[in-house]
Motif scaffolding. Sequence first.
Motif, short mmCIF file in Angstrom:
data_model
loop_
_atom_site.label_atom_id
_atom_site.label_comp_id
_atom_site.label_asym_id
_atom_site.label_seq_id
_atom_site.Cartn_x
_atom_site.Cartn_y
_atom_site.Cartn_z
N UNK A 126 3.92 1.64 -5.82
CA UNK A 126 3.52 0.22 -5.78
C UNK A 126 3.58 -0.31 -4.35
N UNK A 127 4.69 -0.03 -3.65
CA UNK A 127 4.82 -0.50 -2.27
C UNK A 127 3.76 0.13 -1.37
N UNK A 128 3.54 1.42 -1.55
CA UNK A 128 2.54 2.10 -0.72
C UNK A 128 1.15 1.52 -0.93
N UNK A 129 0.81 1.26 -2.19
CA UNK A 129 -0.51 0.71 -2.50
C UNK A 129 -0.63 -0.72 -1.96
N UNK A 130 0.41 -1.53 -2.15
CA UNK A 130 0.37 -2.93 -1.68
C UNK A 130 0.25 -2.99 -0.16
N UNK A 131 0.97 -2.11 0.52
CA UNK A 131 0.87 -2.08 1.99
C UNK A 131 -0.53 -1.66 2.42
N UNK A 132 -1.10 -0.70 1.72
CA UNK A 132 -2.44 -0.24 2.07
C UNK A 132 -3.44 -1.37 1.90
N UNK A 133 -3.30 -2.14 0.84
CA UNK A 133 -4.20 -3.28 0.59
C UNK A 133 -4.18 -4.25 1.77
N UNK A 134 -2.98 -4.57 2.24
CA UNK A 134 -2.84 -5.50 3.36
C UNK A 134 -3.39 -4.91 4.66
N UNK A 183 1.86 -7.48 -7.25
CA UNK A 183 2.13 -7.49 -5.80
C UNK A 183 0.97 -7.90 -4.92
N UNK A 184 -0.26 -7.70 -5.38
CA UNK A 184 -1.38 -7.94 -4.45
C UNK A 184 -2.11 -9.23 -4.81
N UNK A 185 -2.78 -9.80 -3.80
CA UNK A 185 -3.48 -11.07 -3.99
C UNK A 185 -4.97 -10.90 -4.26
N UNK A 186 -5.46 -9.66 -4.18
CA UNK A 186 -6.89 -9.43 -4.40
C UNK A 186 -7.11 -9.09 -5.88
N UNK A 187 -8.37 -9.18 -6.36
CA UNK A 187 -8.64 -8.82 -7.75
C UNK A 187 -8.30 -7.34 -8.03
N UNK A 188 -7.76 -7.11 -9.22
CA UNK A 188 -7.45 -5.75 -9.66
C UNK A 188 -8.20 -5.50 -10.96
N UNK A 189 -9.00 -4.45 -10.98
CA UNK A 189 -9.72 -4.06 -12.19
C UNK A 189 -9.05 -2.82 -12.75
#
Length: 156
Positions: free
Chosen positions: A108-116, A147-153
């Motif tokens: 989860x942290x790795x994915x959220x950091x990648x998003x940012x 964790x993320x602010x963008x849309x998630x499908x």
Amino acid sequence: LFKNVLVPYDESEHAVSALHVALGMVGDDAEAQVHVVTVVSIGAIPGPSIDSDSFGDPLSSTTPLEYDSVMGALLHRVRADMEGMINDAKDGASCKIVSTAIIAGSPVEGIAEYVTNHDIDLVVMGRRGLGALRGMLGSVSFGVLRSVDVPVLTVK
Ligand code: ATP
Ligand code: MG
Ligand code: MG
């Protein structure tokens, strides 16, 4: 519409479906990028982080496997799987596909950091993954949604 689409990939068939949906959504938009990212969890193993491109061929080593070569072999396998899967899914898609295996304490942290860090504007991921439990939503999907602010499908 979406220029940087992230597909978190865990080798499950759900994640493969997610990649197909992401490629379909991007369509023939040649400016869009689809990022396929696998987070290798090594939170429990102490040691330096390893640049996934910097290791040699640890499997051919005759010396006992040490931390670096164990991680190197793991990343090597993960990347080989990702590349094979992407080649199968791509089939004429005109968008650019970026693939990475990253090391982090938790998916989860790795994915959220990648998003940012990569200006991701959409995440497409499996509802479930490799986990054997039945249920509506896996813990990584749930954590990313939180964790993320963008849309998630999420994809079945
Ligand atoms: P759980 O892990 O909670 O037991 P699960 O494995 O069924 O259940 P998740 O792990 O949440 O469910 O997987 C859902 C989606 O999350 C996968 O289809 C994939 O898109 C993504 N995912 C899961 N683990 C990783 C990972 N290590 N790296 C990248 N993406 C992942
Ligand atoms: Mg899982
Ligand atoms: Mg899990």
